[in-house]
Design a protein around this motif. Structure first.
Motif, mmCIF file in Angstrom:
data_model
loop_
_atom_site.group_PDB
_atom_site.id
_atom_site.type_symbol
_atom_site.label_atom_id
_atom_site.label_comp_id
_atom_site.label_asym_id
_atom_site.label_seq_id
_atom_site.Cartn_x
_atom_site.Cartn_y
_atom_site.Cartn_z
ATOM 1 N N GLY A 79 -11.298 -56.220 -7.643
ATOM 2 C CA GLY A 79 -12.086 -55.898 -6.453
ATOM 3 C C GLY A 79 -11.393 -56.235 -5.145
ATOM 4 O O GLY A 79 -11.959 -56.042 -4.080
ATOM 5 N N PHE A 80 -10.174 -56.746 -5.205
ATOM 6 C CA PHE A 80 -9.407 -57.073 -3.998
ATOM 7 C C PHE A 80 -8.282 -56.070 -3.821
ATOM 8 O O PHE A 80 -7.532 -55.813 -4.762
ATOM 9 N N LEU A 81 -8.154 -55.500 -2.621
ATOM 10 C CA LEU A 81 -7.066 -54.567 -2.339
ATOM 11 C C LEU A 81 -6.217 -55.150 -1.223
ATOM 12 O O LEU A 81 -6.739 -55.465 -0.150
ATOM 13 N N PRO A 82 -4.902 -55.315 -1.455
ATOM 14 C CA PRO A 82 -4.058 -55.867 -0.392
ATOM 15 C C PRO A 82 -3.846 -54.854 0.732
ATOM 16 O O PRO A 82 -3.579 -53.687 0.476
ATOM 17 N N ILE A 83 -4.018 -55.314 1.960
ATOM 18 C CA ILE A 83 -3.694 -54.507 3.147
ATOM 19 C C ILE A 83 -2.910 -55.423 4.062
ATOM 20 O O ILE A 83 -3.438 -56.426 4.534
ATOM 21 N N GLU A 85 -0.882 -58.374 5.270
ATOM 22 C CA GLU A 85 -0.719 -59.744 4.799
ATOM 23 C C GLU A 85 -1.977 -60.269 4.101
ATOM 24 O O GLU A 85 -1.964 -61.357 3.560
ATOM 25 N N SER A 86 -3.080 -59.522 4.183
ATOM 26 C CA SER A 86 -4.354 -60.036 3.694
ATOM 27 C C SER A 86 -4.948 -59.106 2.639
ATOM 28 O O SER A 86 -4.294 -58.189 2.173
ATOM 29 N N TYR A 87 -6.201 -59.371 2.303
ATOM 30 C CA TYR A 87 -6.908 -58.575 1.298
ATOM 31 C C TYR A 87 -8.266 -58.163 1.834
ATOM 32 O O TYR A 87 -8.867 -58.874 2.620
ATOM 33 N N VAL A 88 -8.755 -57.005 1.356
ATOM 34 C CA VAL A 88 -10.146 -56.610 1.613
ATOM 35 C C VAL A 88 -10.840 -56.551 0.256
ATOM 36 O O VAL A 88 -10.187 -56.415 -0.771
ATOM 37 N N ARG A 89 -12.169 -56.673 0.274
ATOM 38 C CA ARG A 89 -12.949 -56.560 -0.959
ATOM 39 C C ARG A 89 -13.572 -55.174 -1.005
ATOM 40 O O ARG A 89 -14.038 -54.673 0.008
ATOM 41 N N LEU A 90 -13.558 -54.554 -2.192
ATOM 42 C CA LEU A 90 -14.095 -53.198 -2.355
ATOM 43 C C LEU A 90 -15.280 -53.197 -3.308
ATOM 44 O O LEU A 90 -15.364 -54.024 -4.202
ATOM 45 N N ARG A 91 -16.164 -52.223 -3.110
ATOM 46 C CA ARG A 91 -17.206 -51.943 -4.101
ATOM 47 C C ARG A 91 -17.514 -50.460 -4.058
ATOM 48 O O ARG A 91 -17.262 -49.784 -3.059
ATOM 49 N N GLN A 92 -18.032 -49.949 -5.165
ATOM 50 C CA GLN A 92 -18.452 -48.564 -5.253
ATOM 51 C C GLN A 92 -19.923 -48.617 -5.668
ATOM 52 O O GLN A 92 -20.244 -48.773 -6.844
ATOM 53 N N PRO A 93 -20.855 -48.502 -4.688
ATOM 54 C CA PRO A 93 -22.273 -48.753 -4.950
ATOM 55 C C PRO A 93 -22.885 -47.912 -6.072
ATOM 56 O O PRO A 93 -23.776 -48.379 -6.769
ATOM 57 N N THR A 94 -22.399 -46.686 -6.279
ATOM 58 C CA THR A 94 -23.013 -45.818 -7.291
ATOM 59 C C THR A 94 -22.162 -45.679 -8.550
ATOM 60 O O THR A 94 -22.327 -44.737 -9.309
ATOM 61 N N SER A 95 -21.258 -46.619 -8.770
ATOM 62 C CA SER A 95 -20.331 -46.528 -9.893
ATOM 63 C C SER A 95 -21.033 -46.633 -11.243
ATOM 64 O O SER A 95 -22.053 -47.289 -11.388
ATOM 65 N N PHE A 103 -19.624 -56.365 -4.364
ATOM 66 C CA PHE A 103 -18.383 -56.978 -3.907
ATOM 67 C C PHE A 103 -18.071 -58.199 -4.763
ATOM 68 O O PHE A 103 -18.980 -58.922 -5.171
ATOM 69 N N PRO A 104 -16.782 -58.473 -5.017
ATOM 70 C CA PRO A 104 -16.445 -59.723 -5.704
ATOM 71 C C PRO A 104 -16.768 -60.898 -4.779
ATOM 72 O O PRO A 104 -16.824 -60.729 -3.564
ATOM 73 N N ALA A 105 -16.965 -62.076 -5.357
ATOM 74 C CA ALA A 105 -17.270 -63.257 -4.545
ATOM 75 C C ALA A 105 -16.100 -63.552 -3.615
ATOM 76 O O ALA A 105 -14.946 -63.347 -3.990
ATOM 77 N N LYS A 106 -16.430 -64.029 -2.412
ATOM 78 C CA LYS A 106 -15.359 -64.398 -1.476
ATOM 79 C C LYS A 106 -14.619 -65.595 -2.036
ATOM 80 O O LYS A 106 -15.223 -66.599 -2.388
ATOM 81 N N ARG A 107 -13.331 -65.473 -2.160
ATOM 82 C CA ARG A 107 -12.488 -66.558 -2.665
ATOM 83 C C ARG A 107 -11.064 -66.172 -2.338
ATOM 84 O O ARG A 107 -10.809 -65.045 -1.918
ATOM 85 N N PRO A 108 -10.131 -67.071 -2.550
ATOM 86 C CA PRO A 108 -8.745 -66.650 -2.323
ATOM 87 C C PRO A 108 -8.442 -65.471 -3.240
ATOM 88 O O PRO A 108 -8.742 -65.526 -4.431
ATOM 89 N N ALA A 109 -7.905 -64.425 -2.691
ATOM 90 C CA ALA A 109 -7.644 -63.223 -3.468
ATOM 91 C C ALA A 109 -6.540 -63.476 -4.486
ATOM 92 O O ALA A 109 -5.708 -64.351 -4.293
ATOM 93 N N PRO A 110 -6.528 -62.700 -5.576
ATOM 94 C CA PRO A 110 -5.469 -62.882 -6.561
ATOM 95 C C PRO A 110 -4.118 -62.646 -5.901
ATOM 96 O O PRO A 110 -3.970 -61.745 -5.088
ATOM 97 N N GLY A 111 -3.144 -63.464 -6.224
ATOM 98 C CA GLY A 111 -1.836 -63.308 -5.594
ATOM 99 C C GLY A 111 -1.659 -64.319 -4.475
ATOM 100 O O GLY A 111 -0.554 -64.747 -4.185
ATOM 101 N N LEU A 112 -2.768 -64.721 -3.823
ATOM 102 C CA LEU A 112 -2.667 -65.742 -2.787
ATOM 103 C C LEU A 112 -2.713 -67.121 -3.434
ATOM 104 O O LEU A 112 -2.299 -68.104 -2.852
ATOM 105 N N VAL A 113 -3.229 -67.186 -4.649
ATOM 106 C CA VAL A 113 -3.298 -68.439 -5.383
ATOM 107 C C VAL A 113 -1.928 -68.665 -6.023
ATOM 108 O O VAL A 113 -1.308 -67.733 -6.515
#
Length: 142
Positions: A79-83, A85-95, A103-113
């Motif tokens: 659910g994290f997309l790098p843009i 130096e940082s990341y945004v969280r994505l969701r698809q409401p009708t998926s 949205f995934p929970a706010k936390r350090p995005a994968p790769g930043l850990v």
């Protein structure tokens, strides 16, 4: 009809971390341009809607087809997309995929850990550290 078009919609959060200046009047335009450039690799972007006067806006991106929105969700690791130096969280409401609907929970995005160090085998633990090999051109004469 309308149900098919809603599969093409993705929502993006945390853009204020990627692009500074959320309080300026030109920020919405910058977000639109940036997101169109970033998401174009997944397919044709029809519309980017940036709500104004919100501290943490949720931006909607509408693709021309559902395959593009699905490709964007697949590319977003957990659910994290790098843009930049940082990341945004994505969701698809009708998926159809339940995990993509919120949205995934706010936390350090994968790769930043910091990645955990791989457990070394005995022969690697006691081996001398490897020196980086420098490439030397044999053609050059001093």
């Amino acid at each position: 009809g309308d149900a098919a078009r809603s599969d093409c919609l993705i929502e993006v959060a945390d853009l204020e971390q990627v692009l500074s200046g959320a309080e300026t009047s030109t920020w919405g335009a910058k977000v639109k341009v940036t997101l169109q450039q970033v998401f174009r690799r997944f397919g044709p972007v029809l519309d980017v809607r940036v709500p104004t006067a919100e501290a943490h806006p949720i931006v909607s991106i509408r693709f021309a087809n559902a395959k593009s929105s699905e490709a964007a969700m697949v590319a977003a690791s957990q659910g994290f997309l790098p843009i930049g130096e940082s990341y945004v969280r994505l969701r698809q409401p009708t998926s159809k995929e339940a995990i993509w609907r919120s949205f995934p929970a706010k936390r350090p995005a994968p790769g930043l850990v910091e990645p955990k160090k791989k457990k070394l085998r005995p022969n690697e633990r006691f081996a001398p550290p490897r020196m980086p090999v420098e490439m030397v051109d044999e053609d050059e004469k001093p």
